[in-house]
Each structure stands twice: as C-alpha cells, then as structure tokens.
Write a protein that holds these residues in place. Sequence first.
Motif, PDB file in Angstrom:
ATOM      1  N   LEU A  59       9.980  30.764 -19.644  1.00  0.00           N
ATOM      2  CA  LEU A  59      10.388  29.799 -18.613  1.00  0.00           C
ATOM      3  C   LEU A  59       9.180  29.412 -17.760  1.00  0.00           C
ATOM      4  O   LEU A  59       8.890  28.240 -17.537  1.00  0.00           O
ATOM      5  N   GLY A  62       6.607  27.494 -19.760  1.00  0.00           N
ATOM      6  CA  GLY A  62       7.072  26.248 -20.341  1.00  0.00           C
ATOM      7  C   GLY A  62       6.929  26.243 -21.848  1.00  0.00           C
ATOM      8  O   GLY A  62       7.060  25.217 -22.494  1.00  0.00           O
ATOM      9  N   SER A  64       7.894  28.592 -25.473  1.00  0.00           N
ATOM     10  CA  SER A  64       8.601  29.748 -26.004  1.00  0.00           C
ATOM     11  C   SER A  64       7.860  30.370 -27.177  1.00  0.00           C
ATOM     12  O   SER A  64       8.174  31.474 -27.604  1.00  0.00           O
ATOM     13  N   ILE A  66       7.993  29.134 -30.159  1.00  0.00           N
ATOM     14  CA  ILE A  66       8.873  29.035 -31.314  1.00  0.00           C
ATOM     15  C   ILE A  66       8.931  27.596 -31.814  1.00  0.00           C
ATOM     16  O   ILE A  66       9.086  26.666 -31.031  1.00  0.00           O
ATOM     17  N   MET A 122      19.028  21.085 -30.029  1.00  0.00           N
ATOM     18  CA  MET A 122      19.233  20.848 -28.604  1.00  0.00           C
ATOM     19  C   MET A 122      19.356  22.130 -27.794  1.00  0.00           C
ATOM     20  O   MET A 122      19.038  22.153 -26.619  1.00  0.00           O
ATOM     21  N   THR A 123      19.846  23.165 -28.413  1.00  0.00           N
ATOM     22  CA  THR A 123      20.115  24.364 -27.617  1.00  0.00           C
ATOM     23  C   THR A 123      19.108  25.477 -27.848  1.00  0.00           C
ATOM     24  O   THR A 123      19.125  26.486 -27.151  1.00  0.00           O
ATOM     25  N   ALA A 124      18.278  25.326 -28.858  1.00  0.00           N
ATOM     26  CA  ALA A 124      17.322  26.400 -29.144  1.00  0.00           C
ATOM     27  C   ALA A 124      16.060  26.201 -28.318  1.00  0.00           C
ATOM     28  O   ALA A 124      15.613  25.080 -28.115  1.00  0.00           O
ATOM     29  N   PRO A 125      15.507  27.294 -27.842  1.00  0.00           N
ATOM     30  CA  PRO A 125      14.299  27.216 -27.007  1.00  0.00           C
ATOM     31  C   PRO A 125      13.060  26.999 -27.852  1.00  0.00           C
ATOM     32  O   PRO A 125      12.242  27.883 -27.988  1.00  0.00           O
ATOM     33  N   ILE A 126      12.939  25.834 -28.412  1.00  0.00           N
ATOM     34  CA  ILE A 126      11.793  25.580 -29.285  1.00  0.00           C
ATOM     35  C   ILE A 126      10.772  24.670 -28.612  1.00  0.00           C
ATOM     36  O   ILE A 126      11.100  23.846 -27.772  1.00  0.00           O
ATOM     37  N   ASP A 127       9.517  24.855 -28.994  1.00  0.00           N
ATOM     38  CA  ASP A 127       8.439  24.042 -28.449  1.00  0.00           C
ATOM     39  C   ASP A 127       8.213  22.795 -29.287  1.00  0.00           C
ATOM     40  O   ASP A 127       7.609  21.824 -28.830  1.00  0.00           O
ATOM     41  N   VAL A 144      17.051  13.032 -28.468  1.00  0.00           N
ATOM     42  CA  VAL A 144      16.977  14.106 -27.480  1.00  0.00           C
ATOM     43  C   VAL A 144      15.590  14.731 -27.485  1.00  0.00           C
ATOM     44  O   VAL A 144      14.993  14.985 -26.440  1.00  0.00           O
ATOM     45  N   ALA A 147      13.329  12.547 -25.620  1.00  0.00           N
ATOM     46  CA  ALA A 147      13.574  12.605 -24.179  1.00  0.00           C
ATOM     47  C   ALA A 147      12.994  13.886 -23.595  1.00  0.00           C
ATOM     48  O   ALA A 147      12.541  13.917 -22.464  1.00  0.00           O
ATOM     49  N   ARG A 148      12.980  14.920 -24.389  1.00  0.00           N
ATOM     50  CA  ARG A 148      12.488  16.202 -23.880  1.00  0.00           C
ATOM     51  C   ARG A 148      11.005  16.410 -24.141  1.00  0.00           C
ATOM     52  O   ARG A 148      10.474  17.477 -23.864  1.00  0.00           O
ATOM     53  N   ASN A 149      10.413  15.414 -24.756  1.00  0.00           N
ATOM     54  CA  ASN A 149       8.993  15.559 -25.054  1.00  0.00           C
ATOM     55  C   ASN A 149       8.710  16.708 -26.004  1.00  0.00           C
ATOM     56  O   ASN A 149       7.682  17.376 -25.882  1.00  0.00           O
TER      57      ASN A 149
ATOM     58  N   ARG B   5      10.412  15.946 -15.304  1.00  0.00           N
ATOM     59  CA  ARG B   5      11.698  15.675 -15.925  1.00  0.00           C
ATOM     60  C   ARG B   5      12.823  16.039 -14.981  1.00  0.00           C
ATOM     61  O   ARG B   5      12.694  16.919 -14.135  1.00  0.00           O
ATOM     62  N   PRO B  54      16.860  25.181 -22.436  1.00  0.00           N
ATOM     63  CA  PRO B  54      17.214  26.434 -23.101  1.00  0.00           C
ATOM     64  C   PRO B  54      16.424  27.632 -22.566  1.00  0.00           C
ATOM     65  O   PRO B  54      16.936  28.746 -22.526  1.00  0.00           O
TER      66      PRO B  54
END
Lengths: 355, 355
Positions: A59, A62, A64, A66, A122-127, A144, A147-149, B5, B54
């Motif tokens: 967190l 910024g 993960s 992954i 969308m829900t996985a903490p991936i980079d 998505v 939008a999340r870069n 964001r 996430p």
Amino acid sequence: MRARRATIADVARAAGVSPSTASVVFSGRTPVSDATRQRVLAAAAELGYTGPDPRAASLRRGRSGIVGVVFDSPLSSAFLDPVTTQVMDGLTEGVAELGAGVLLLRDNSKDPDLADAQPTLMTAPIDAAVLIGCSTVMRESLDVMRARNIPVVVIEGDAGEGVPQIRLDNREAQRQAASHLASLGHRRVAIVTLPSGLDSPGRWMEHAEESRISVDVTRDRLSGARDVYPDAPAFAAAASSIDEGFAAGRAIFAARPHPTAVIAQSDLLAAGVIRAAEEAGLRVPDDVSVTGFDGVIVDGLAPYALTTLIQPSTEKGRAAGDAVAAMLEGRDAASLLFTCVFREGNTTAPVAREA
Amino acid sequence: MRARRATIADVARAAGVSPSTASVVFSGRTPVSDATRQRVLAAAAELGYTGPDPRAASLRRGRSGIVGVVFDSPLSSAFLDPVTTQVMDGLTEGVAELGAGVLLLRDNSKDPDLADAQPTLMTAPIDAAVLIGCSTVMRESLDVMRARNIPVVVIEGDAGEGVPQIRLDNREAQRQAASHLASLGHRRVAIVTLPSGLDSPGRWMEHAEESRISVDVTRDRLSGARDVYPDAPAFAAAASSIDEGFAAGRAIFAARPHPTAVIAQSDLLAAGVIRAAEEAGLRVPDDVSVTGFDGVIVDGLAPYALTTLIQPSTEKGRAAGDAVAAMLEGRDAASLLFTCVFREGNTTAPVAREA
DNA sequence: TTGTACGCGTTATCAG
DNA sequence: CTGATAACGCGTACAA
C-alpha cells in the motif's frame, strides 16, 4: 502469547530507535550503522518479528510486485501447450528482474457465474497485466486498467490501440515453409490449422469460412500458406495436440491420391500427422513431407527432426516482461514483431516422381 | 487531468455520503438503499473512480486473496509434467472458491543470487502457501510462515510436523501394479524410476543406493515394486518424459534375455518404454508388458491404453485448495492420503510361454 | 546517521 | 439503512 503480532514500531521501540530507522534496516535503502542494525535485528528476533508486512508495504509503496497473466482458456489446457509453457518461462524470468511474480488469472468476462468468486483484473493487487492470446473480449476490464494506469501488454492478440503487442510474423513465417515445399516440387498439399474459433470439432473448412476465423494466429498462418497454395484443402484441428493432428492426418491420407505434403500449423499437429502417415503406410519424408510450426521439442517424436519454423517463444515472454517493466518505469513500450527461423529437418524431401 | 486519482473518500464527498457508505456500496457487505447506491455510482463514474484499490483493501482486510504456489523446480519444467498441470488445475479451482488466485513462486532458497530479485514466500502478499514436491529445503521460510500465521500445505512432500500433507499411497499403488504382473506370471521384470535426486543422468541404480533416494515419490513407488520384485534391476530416468523413458527402454531391452515386463513409475516413462520396445522389435503386450503410473492422457500414445494407476491429481490440487481454505477460516486441516485406482489397459498380458 | 510527522486508501465497528 | 471513528502497518520527506 500476545494477541497482536509485533509490528515494526514494536521492534523499533524495543531496540530504542525510531520506526523509520527500523524500517531502513529491513529495506536497506539507506545506510545504517552496524551497531543499530544489530540492535534492531536482535529486537526483531526477540519479538518474533519476521520483516515488514507485504500488504502494508505494498500500500505504502504503491506496488505489489505482482504481474497478472490472463488466459483466455482454462488454465489446465493452457499449460498443455508447450509454447505457452515457454512463454510463461520467459515471462516469469522477465518480471523476476523487476522483482515481481506472476499471478494466474482466468478471463471469465464471458462467464458471469464465476466472475464474482475469482479474483480478476479489477480486484487483484497487480502492478501490470499480460494478456495471452486475447482476441476480442475484456474490453471492459481493459478500460478499467487504463483508468487505473495499470500497464497492459498483449501476446499474440489485439487489445486495441495503446496496448503494446508482442507478436510473431506468422504469415511471413508460414509462407517460408510453404515456399520450401513448393521449391521441392510439391503441388498436392494439405493444411492442418490450429483451432479456428468457429466451432470445436476437427473438420475440413470451407474456403468461404476462412475469412471468419477469429483466432489471429490461425488466420495469419493460414494466409501465409495461401500465399503459396491458394487452393490447398484445409483441415481445422480441434486443438493443438498430437492426437488431433493424428485425427487430421487420418482424414487427409484417406484421400486418393494422397497429398505429397502437409503443412501443419503447429509441431504437435505435425507430429500427429506423421503418426497418421505411418499408419497409412506412408514414409516420411519419402512419400509425404510434413512441416510444423513452433520449433518446440515434441516429446516422443524422435528420431524425426521436424522441418519447422522456430519461434522465439521464451523471448516473447521475456519481451512481455520487459515491456511491462518499461511501462512501470514510465517509459513507454513499443509493440514488437518477432520473426521465426526456418529449420529444415528430415521430414521434408523433394516430391517423389509420379511413378 | 488530475494528478491524484480519485479515492473512495472523494466519491463519498461528491455523492454527499460518508466514506463508509460509499465503501459499502462497492463491497456489498451491507444493504444500501437504491437511491444512495445510484448517487454513489454516479459520483464514481463522474470522477473516474473504478472501485477500491486492492492494495488498500488488502491491508485493511488482512487478506490479499492470493495463494502462493511454490515449486522446487524451474517453472518451465514443472509445467511439462501433466500431473503438475492437473494439480494446478484442481488447485486454482479450489482456491477460486475462496475468492483467491494463484501466485507462482519458485523456491530459490538454495540459490542466493536470485533470492533477492524474485518475490518469495517472505515478501509476497500471500494469504497461504502450497508447496509442491518440497523435499527438504525451505525450512527457514517455513518458520517464517509459521511466525506469520500463514497456512501452509504440502503436496507430495514433507514439511515437518504441523504442516498438512496431501499425498498418494504410492507404495501400495505400485505394489498393486507389480502384483498384477506377478499374477500374469512375469518373473523377469525391470523398473524405470522417476529421478532419484541422487544425480541427474539416467542410469542403472545400485541396489545400495536405493535407500538414499531423496525424492519421496520415487522412493515410495520403488518400495511398492520391491515388495513384489525385490531383485528387479532399476533404471533411474533423468526426468519424467517420453524421451527419457525411451532411453531407459533402450538400456533395458539391450539385455538378453530381455525382461518380459517393465514397471515404469510414470505414464510418460511407460510411453517411452513402449516406443523402445517397438524399436527393438518387441510387441506390446505380447512380448513385453508395460505398466505406467498416473493415469494421465499421454498425447500420441494411441492406440495403446496403458495399464496404469490412475491417481486423482486434480483432486489432490483441489484438496490442497480446500485445506488452505479451512486453515484460513481457523479450522485445522488434516493430512490426506489419496489412493490410486488400478486400470488394466492393453499393455499387459500373461507372460509368453518360453518357447 | 537518526528521528518526527504524516498519509497511503480502505473497511470494521458500533452507535444512531 | 447511514455516519463517525479508528485503525491496518508501513515508508519517506524533511529536519536535526
């Protein structure tokens, strides 16, 4: 036993230093005097603290560490294909340099039942995300991502503009193999294609259907063959496997006169075709020539060495990893077009003079 | 374009609700009136907010939704084995119900060079770990897992007490196959084992070495065969593949008189042995019987149907997933011992009367 | 080289 | 059904 696990703050307190110092001891991003390091480490050991919590670190940072890999087929079948396996190999290696690992994700955008249960783009903490063989789906997820870069790269597929692609020049490569056969004098040639995406069972394709093939790889390789053999009959296999190649080969060698050469769109298919030829009493390459595609090691094919197109699958995976790394560092990654190397094995020979 | 964001707090503010309400709209864990939901969703769309981050969610929840799978071999070779593939299949399915995904991890505890770069059990944000085929290493990582309360499950391996194991009754299963051959009258039998862990190249094993085999699966299956054939010569393959089985078969059929039956420790090896038999002019099963192990579909083996032991590999993966799920819910998971089903195919037959 | 202060973006809890 | 509050555990400017 304490209810709550020790945090880095506890360790710092126990060691008599500030939290930031303790943090630095573990991350190693700033020089720390040996004395303090020892104190911190000792305190950590004392408290049973085993290092920063990856979740909190991710967190804060910024990142993960992954990278998600999205398949458009069931994972079980994806790993049956040696090319995919090699791509994964290169990819894991490529993202490893980034200090990242690979999270297996299944594209279930068309299967709403599972969509909730499984983690998704969308829900996985991936980079970052790598899409393997995505053809048309997932537009929504892709928006998505944008939008999340979150950087996205596609291998052998098309995810729209702005998404770098790692592909092969399938058409040109397949044309090479076809030309090779042509130069050996082959006129009666049959083609075995990868699945077309039109329907599942292996079967002969109508000429008119070919424009509707929805799998890029299949379409492009077929085009390459068509550049040389516009009228050769094409059998679409149900899957890329030896057994499906065998089935295709049986269908092909049932024809009289039988073709003198078969262009298979994968090595596995080619191996099956060779088996079928043997079964039909035809010798390879004396009676019939067979070309493959991929250049993978087909377990059990010895002593044949396929005439085939060696594609750099591991490099493709690596390139995807590198592209992801570049984008993560803010550079932008260009699409890449790999080429194959033609290898002449012992499964092709000049056409026998018609007796 | 805004530098930062939008966060859920921004959305809440824009919608005129509290952050917690907005959160609930996205997580759906609490009923929300339709009116507020619409307002929040509209505000989100307006701000380009695509849902909770996430990483933050995982910190707060204490769960990342990721299960690490640790291999002790390079990923590329791991996925060459159909059994591993099936295990992965079951595992992904099992953890999917948990709403989790699978992160590929390589055990590089013996390779310090890579240890830093790659994410490891210690640095990856995983909720649980599944070890595949871990034999001896990783004690250290395991201690860390324990300290962190991260559930661990092992498939076909031993990670010490307290770590649930998912295994097969390899010995009993292999004994069944051996007994089957014995009941068919076979006396001169050879064994082809999986890699022993002693050294790499395929070769005949000394009897004395057998106690030092470090791979559990190999040792246990060999014990089962030894229960029936204490003195049969054993050839250790370099890997579980058709080609290595072929090599083993060649060595085996070079002997005179040749064995009348071969016990292979995997189906792939068995397929290679059959090829070697054919090459040596021996018919299967008339001249030589061959048994496999695993019950996987060997691509290209048709028309043979191996006499083999069908192991529930997918179920093993699933069981690992279930075990992980149980432990994550605070229940504890017991070790599980699966059994194989003996299948008589057409690769074994009564021993031919010595002419 | 070390410490201070703050926020990363969420969600559980509990009261209204 | 909604809102206020309080962590979750850490990394990193910046100042000392």
